[in-house]
Design a protein around this motif. Structure first.
Motif, PDB file in Angstrom:
ATOM      1  N   ASP A 289       0.800  -1.144  -0.053  1.00 17.66           N
ATOM      2  CA  ASP A 289       0.010   0.095   0.127  1.00 17.66           C
ATOM      3  C   ASP A 289       0.948   1.319   0.042  1.00 17.66           C
ATOM      4  N   LEU A 290       1.016   1.766  -1.222  1.00 18.22           N
ATOM      5  CA  LEU A 290       2.183   2.905  -1.265  1.00 18.22           C
ATOM      6  C   LEU A 290       1.701   4.266  -0.398  1.00 18.22           C
ATOM      7  N   ASP A 291       0.379   4.305  -0.155  1.00 17.61           N
ATOM      8  CA  ASP A 291      -0.008   5.338   0.662  1.00 17.61           C
ATOM      9  C   ASP A 291       0.463   5.342   2.209  1.00 17.61           C
ATOM     10  N   HIS A 292       0.996   4.213   2.424  1.00 15.55           N
ATOM     11  CA  HIS A 292       1.442   3.933   3.638  1.00 15.55           C
ATOM     12  C   HIS A 292       2.788   3.282   3.517  1.00 15.55           C
ATOM     13  N   LYS A 293       3.572   3.515   2.742  1.00 10.38           N
ATOM     14  CA  LYS A 293       5.080   3.189   2.680  1.00 10.38           C
ATOM     15  C   LYS A 293       5.822   3.941   3.644  1.00 10.38           C
ATOM     16  N   MET A 294       6.955   3.569   4.166  1.00 10.68           N
ATOM     17  CA  MET A 294       7.901   4.296   4.770  1.00 10.68           C
ATOM     18  C   MET A 294       8.472   5.419   3.728  1.00 10.68           C
ATOM     19  N   ASN A 295       9.020   6.503   3.983  1.00 14.04           N
ATOM     20  CA  ASN A 295       9.570   7.228   3.102  1.00 14.04           C
ATOM     21  C   ASN A 295      10.874   6.570   2.513  1.00 14.04           C
TER      22      ASN A 295
END
Lengths: 413, 413
Positions: B316-322
């Motif tokens: 889920d790229l919206d909740h990926k670490m930077n």
């Protein structure tokens, strides 16, 4: 401070002549400033293997299971004890100083049935006394400090491993303060687990704990082994019933990380490993016996220098560690004020002491990088001046003179 | 090797673009090579106090109890859990990756009643889902990873602390992989204990674990406090009935060592402290928000570059670490062989993965010292070549092109 930007560390010069930590050998600090590499880089795993091989030489052992625990020397102690002890196990601890009390305390936290036997601080146990305790108490583990800096004593261990095995016990020993500066023979003495630290005779900083584990102890640990849930395959057993009560200190897992299976556990503390590697290289390069001789020479010089100043020494000098000596603070001399003057005016640190000896003795170390003629002579020269300033009676020139007599006989320095 | 003298460590150049450890900032390595000083030297205790103040800024907290645990990041995790958990305590662990499983495992070893709740790897939990679990299970402790490198996900925490306190639970979070590169607000989010490591966004080596402890958690720990036998005065109580089952990880004792009473516990790992101090200075100097922005910029550039090459991203790229991204290994491409080529021909390391993702995704990091434009563009340029060599279909120039679009918009680098 909130938003204030403090400066980078820039420690002042110190000559650390206490019971440790001492000045690190510059070679160790240079090794530690090397760039990082990945934990499974073949170069890194090779460094891990080299470190194992180097510490086999340092511990004088063939034990395959010779590696580092990532933490200070007491991390190694706790890893050894928590990996051996199951709740209810009987653990015998002959105590001759503060670090014997630490072994009791850690064993208690492992929920062992701890049997503590005390001797007056400044003495060591005879093999006969320890055999009597083993016969009487039949422990699973005998936990015994080799060198206890709190008293400066060095417990003879040569016969203890065989006695333990005769009575069905495992021998754990804490060699933090002694290893590299006093004879230690892991295999010949039948020690089952020994742990150490870098900040004493190994000439490095605190923060990594070399450990060696006999095949007999590995077998005990393996019976309690677990594989972490995140790494477990379908064929691997779930957590053992008698599992080790710590993940970080589970020597079975740590062995799997250092061994051929390379199962991920912690991320090895790379810079500390570089340092530990160089600490061992220094000793292996010098030769372990030569390093012990060097510690004996400079330790003897310090002893004779302190006597030459007219000071009284603490404890049974026949069983003193080579690398540290306890000296009575002369009557009427303010011990802490003298230590402060040494630090503030001469940048030399000597040690205070713990428990029953607090306020009564100073502890002066000659170990690792600081087991040298110049450090011994300088410390004695300065101590004479500071004691005179504190109105103590000292023999003028007696410190340096006493030490130089040892150097003249020893023909080294 | 027995008597062979191996060489000093001399690691080759590596660009570490995996999930950590990454290349340490040279300033950190320089700080670590500073000379040692005594553990009670006023300069040393001042460095300890500075380190506490600096990490209060990093964790965004007023917590007095902010310090270092001497060991790798999992040493901090175990210190937090073993100091909070008494046998039989209920501990809730929402698991979204390998490090959630590690929290379960450590809590089990503390003899907690562990309640584990799983979500598919690549997702995070909603606050509603966590509230429902809290309501249902009423744990003493909620243990929750912030950033789990195994999945690259970053669990939102902003509402979780308040929810925990509403339901009478304490919130522990493992911020090892996330701190410094993703927003973290210890006080605003009401986190009770957070722990970290140096080897991710903090730009240092593994081996020291920063920790911050809320007054609420300190109170829980203080109720279990012990003073070591060797240091105990007559007026001090003996070991507490509900004592912490570890000496090394007893945060009460560690607080007494870092606090005004300066009761001796371990010997602080001086070189690692120098490094941890410099890691925090780097972040405080840059500003925590600016550091998070930097990680977001370069993380976004890496994402757009990988997409530009035509690769698919994990989770889920919206909740990926930077600071880390998972990328699917293209069909037919031998994942490990590509990683080896990257390492051997280009000296660039990217990460493999664990458990259900093993063999399916690579993990590429942009963190700490390596969250830079040159590292991102170089990695993408090289990856294109290596993938082409492995007969994968890639868009020529698409990697660097995608990243540069982000840099053009971001106006930085």
């Amino acid at each position: 401070m909130s938003r204030t930007l403090l400066s980078t560390v820039n420690p002042p010069h110190r000559l650390l002549m206490g019971p440790g930590p001492i000045n690190a050998d510059p070679r160790v600090l240079r090794a530690m400033s090397s760039p990082l590499i990945g934990q499974y880089d073949p170069v890194m795993t090779d460094y891990m293997n080299q470190t194992m091989a180097l510490y086999r030489d340092v511990f004088r052992t063939q034990n395959e299971a010779t590696l580092l625990v990532d933490g200070t020397s007491r991390a190694g102690i706790e890893a050894a004890l928590v990996s051996l002890i199951e709740p209810g196990d009987r653990v015998l601890v002959p105590v001759f100083g503060r670090f014997g009390l630490l072994l009791c305390e850690i064993a208690e936290r492992c929920q062992a049935e701890v049997i503590r036997r005390d001797i007056e601080w400044g003495q060591v146990f005879t093999p006969d006394a320890i055999e009597a305790m083993l016969r009487e108490t039949r422990p699973k583990v005998l936990a015994l400090v080799q060198g206890d800096t709190s008293t400066t004593m060095c417990q003879p261990l040569a016969e203890i491993g065989a006695l333990c095995h005769q009575y069905g016990a495992l021998l754990y020993t804490d060699a933090t303060a002694s290893l590299g500066g006093n004879a230690f023979e892991m295999d010949a003495w039948e020690v089952d687990i020994a742990t150490a630290g870098l900040q004493k005779c190994l000439a490095g900083p605190s923060g990594s704990s070399p450990i060696s584990i006999s095949p007999r102890a590995v077998e005990v640990i393996r019976q309690r082994a677990s594989i972490e849930a995140g790494l477990r395959g379908d064929a691997d057993a779930a957590i053992a019933v008698n599992h080790i009560r710590s993940n970080y200190f589970d020597l079975g897992m740590i062995l799997d990380y250092w061994g051929p299976s390379r199962l991920n556990h912690h991320t090895e503390a790379t810079s500390m490993l570089y340092g530990a590697h160089e600490c061992a290289r220094l000793l292996v390069e010098e030769g372990i016996e030569a390093a012990v001789d060097r510690h004996q020479l400079h330790g003897d010089a310090m002893v004779q220098g302190l006597k030459g100043l007219g000071l009284s020494l603490f404890g049974d000098l026949d069983h003193k560690m080579n690398n540290v000596v306890g000296v009575y603070i002369p009557d009427g001399v303010p011990g802490e004020a003298v230590r402060q003057t040494l630090l503030n005016d001469y940048a030399i640190e000597i040690g205070t002491s713990f428990g029953p000896l607090h306020g009564k003795i100073w502890r002066i170390g000659t170990m690792g990088y600081n087991a040298r003629k110049d450090t011994v002579l300088t410390t004695l020269a300065v101590l004479e001046q500071v004691l005179r300033q504190a109105r103590a009676r000292v023999v003028a020139g007696g410190g340096v003179g006493g030490a130089n007599e040892v150097y003249a006989q020893g023909g080294r320095g």
